[in-house]
Design an enzyme around this catalytic site. Structure first.
Site, PDB file in Angstrom:
ATOM      1  N   HIS A 229       0.816  -1.211   0.000  1.00 40.56           N
ATOM      2  CA  HIS A 229       0.000   0.000   0.000  1.00 40.56           C
ATOM      3  C   HIS A 229       0.853   1.267   0.000  1.00 40.56           C
ATOM      4  CE1 HIS A 229      -3.287   2.631   1.880  1.00 40.56           C
ATOM      5  NE2 HIS A 229      -3.859   2.115   0.810  1.00 40.56           N
ATOM      6  N   LYS A 231       3.206   4.404  -1.226  1.00 37.62           N
ATOM      7  CA  LYS A 231       3.209   5.330  -2.355  1.00 37.62           C
ATOM      8  C   LYS A 231       4.462   6.182  -2.222  1.00 37.62           C
ATOM      9  CE  LYS A 231      -1.336   5.214  -0.662  1.00 37.62           C
ATOM     10  NZ  LYS A 231      -1.767   3.971  -1.189  1.00 37.62           N
ATOM     11  N   ASP A 236      17.329   9.993  -7.657  1.00 34.20           N
ATOM     12  CA  ASP A 236      18.777  10.117  -7.438  1.00 34.20           C
ATOM     13  C   ASP A 236      19.187   9.968  -5.972  1.00 34.20           C
ATOM     14  OD1 ASP A 236      19.071  10.569 -10.148  1.00 34.20           O
ATOM     15  OD2 ASP A 236      19.019  12.751  -9.949  1.00 34.20           O
ATOM     16  N   HIS A 411      -9.183  11.240   2.343  1.00 35.70           N
ATOM     17  CA  HIS A 411      -8.325  10.075   2.170  1.00 35.70           C
ATOM     18  C   HIS A 411      -6.968  10.246   2.850  1.00 35.70           C
ATOM     19  CE1 HIS A 411      -5.854   7.148  -0.331  1.00 35.70           C
ATOM     20  NE2 HIS A 411      -6.893   6.406  -0.023  1.00 35.70           N
ATOM     21  N   LYS A 413      -3.899  10.455   5.542  1.00 34.75           N
ATOM     22  CA  LYS A 413      -3.485   9.723   6.737  1.00 34.75           C
ATOM     23  C   LYS A 413      -2.468  10.614   7.459  1.00 34.75           C
ATOM     24  CE  LYS A 413      -3.843   6.722   3.006  1.00 34.75           C
ATOM     25  NZ  LYS A 413      -5.240   6.420   3.016  1.00 34.75           N
ATOM     26  N   ASP A 418       0.710  17.206  19.777  1.00 29.29           N
ATOM     27  CA  ASP A 418       1.037  18.512  20.373  1.00 29.29           C
ATOM     28  C   ASP A 418       1.437  19.491  19.270  1.00 29.29           C
ATOM     29  OD1 ASP A 418       0.515  17.235  22.758  1.00 29.29           O
ATOM     30  OD2 ASP A 418       2.608  16.909  23.274  1.00 29.29           O
TER      31      ASP A 418
END
Length: 493
Positions: A229, A231, A236, A411, A413, A418
């Site tokens: 999952h 991404k 370089d 969508h 995450k 704090d």
């Protein structure tokens, strides 16, 4: 056919069908015993046992295809390839691992607490740019690909053969045809709808495009439950993009069922990129059983991780997955909750937490921490969406606010601790991300960046509502029934 033969066949089927039924019931009972002994949590064991004993025809094959939560062979493959590419393996271990069960920080900051729990080293002297929504992500992605001088590594869960996907492909092809090394990993399940012509166009242009191949090897042959999952893009060994967005028009908000796709990614420059490169290298070792001879590991910036120059930028990679010996994704959330003293804000598209995470969140709230969760008000996976209502009610009973985002589909995450730590990446707060997916989050302790994330989340919360429980949308009996069923099977979602 003679009457004798017809009678014999009839008698044979009359005996065979009951025998098959008895064998299926026996195998279902044995499978239930196996689930009780081997499934990760008691809730999942109960869910599988109920299904196996009541609907064996459906649940017996499903159990043996989907139920395993340990991914076999990944670590062994990395070590096997590493024997041929010792320098690369050593670099991966150096970038991603610290000695297990050995305290390597003072545990003063939230980042140090998360890094020590995950046995992951802290990086300094990095630059971060917050990418809010798809257009900023696409612009950064294409700009970094175009800037490559030597090689490009890309890894995505979903790639679409659409306008966005073809701009991405065109950018990779242009660099491959100019002599750059371009490697692409994609998840077979996430890309199940990707056309063969799309992959063929890449490979014919010189792009090394291969599936992650979770079903590789006999042990994993029938396992459809694991996903890669992650991404990420690495250029370089110096620049990277990572976060929650995949490659497709819906991530720009251009889709039939969603008018806005709310998501977040990060553009990174500095030594931390080598750690993201190490995550790709390990996944590539598994997928192809081959090293990355062009990868730069030793040409470090003068301001490297070990620099004595004073820095206000600290960060770490939280790479987790089913090949881990511990529940490291759950440990990441628990460590963040434990470190919070003022606020703990979490944005996640799916709310199906395990017991350990619920306990960690409730402990933070009991300390007086402002614990808030932001989830979508719009569904894309209905069973997971319905299960979320149960956990929403449970968390609200513990004094934890759950907000539903109303300005499109959420969508992203993201975790904010704090004013000291922001964690952004691919990990959802659900059982699949916590235990079954290969995931990656970036934990960042940089004051300006954390303030920017806090302001972003304030705007997101301003575009949300705090739903009352059970809410008018759950008043119909079928809604309440669906939530109960989804909750029962939430440990295996």
């Amino acid at each position: 056919m003679t009457p004798f033969l017809s009678q014999a066949l009839a008698n044979g089927w009359g005996l065979l069908l009951p025998a098959l039924f008895v064998l299926l019931q026996l195998f279902a009972a044995l499978s239930a015993l196996h689930a009780i002994r081997n499934v990760r949590t008691s809730q999942a064991a109960v869910a599988w046992t109920v299904g196996l004993l009541t609907l064996p025809y459906a649940f017996v094959p499903a159990y043996w295809i989907l139920a395993r939560n340990r991914f076999a062979g990944y670590r062994e493959a990395v070590r096997s390839v590493g024997r041929q590419h010792r320098e690369s393996l050593s670099s991966i271990e150096q970038e991603l691992l610290t000695p297990v069960d050995t305290r390597t920080t003072s545990l003063v900051s939230p980042l140090e607490q998360v890094a020590d729990v995950l046995d992951t080293p802290i990086s300094t002297n990095n630059q971060f740019s917050l990418l809010v929504d798809g257009q900023q992500f696409l612009d950064a992605l294409l700009e970094q690909i175009a800037s490559a001088e030597h090689y490009i590594y890309a890894e995505f869960y979903i790639i679409r053969d659409d306008k966005f996907g073809n701009r991405f492909a065109d950018a990779l092809i242009a660099q491959a045809e100019s002599g750059k090394v371009v490697r692409l990993l994609y998840d077979e399940v996430g890309c199940i709808g990707l056309s063969a012509s799309y992959i063929r166009r890449l490979t014919e242009a010189g792009v090394d495009a291969i599936p992650f191949n979770t079903r590789q090897g006999w042990v994993n042959r029938f396992q459809l439950n694991f996903r890669n999952h992650r991404k990420l893009l690495v250029v370089d060994g110096q620049r990277a993009v990572t976060g929650g967005l995949n490659i497709g028009d819906e991530y720009l908000g251009n889709h039939d069922w969603v008018t806005r796709w709310r998501d977040t990614a990060i553009a990174i420059q500095g030594p931390l990129v080598r750690k993201i490169q190490a995550v790709f290298a390990a996944d590539y070792y598994w997928a192809k059983r081959h090293g990355l001879p062009e990868a730069k590991w030793q040409d470090r910036d003068p301001k490297s991780d070990n620099s004595t120059t004073e820095s206000t930028s600290y960060s770490a990679i939280c790479a987790t997955g089913p090949a881990d010996n511990r529940a490291r994704a759950t440990m990441m959330f628990a460590a963040a909750a434990n470190a919070a003293t003022e606020r703990l804000w979490i944005s996640t598209p799916y709310l199906v937490p395990d017991e350990s995470t619920v306990t960690a969140l409730s402990m933070a709230r009991a300390k007086g921490v402002d614990v808030r969760l932001l989830i979508p008000n719009q569904a894309d996976l209905w069973l997971v969406y319905l299960a979320g209502f149960y956990y929403e009610a449970e968390l609200k009973s513990l004094g934890i606010e759950v907000h539903r985002y109303t300005d499109g589909f959420l969508h992203q995450k993201c975790v904010l601790v704090d004013d000291k730590l922001a964690i952004i990446g691919s990990t959802n707060l659900d059982n699949r991300s916590l235990y079954l997916n290969f995931e990656m989050m970036v934990a960042i302790d940089q004051p300006d960046f954390v303030r920017e994330v806090a302001e972003m989340l304030r705007k997101d919360f301003a575009s949300s509502t705090v739903a009352k429980v059970p809410g008018p949308h759950l008043q119909p009996w079928y809604g309440r029934f669906g939530t109960v069923v989804a909750r029962l099977f939430s440990p295996i979602l």
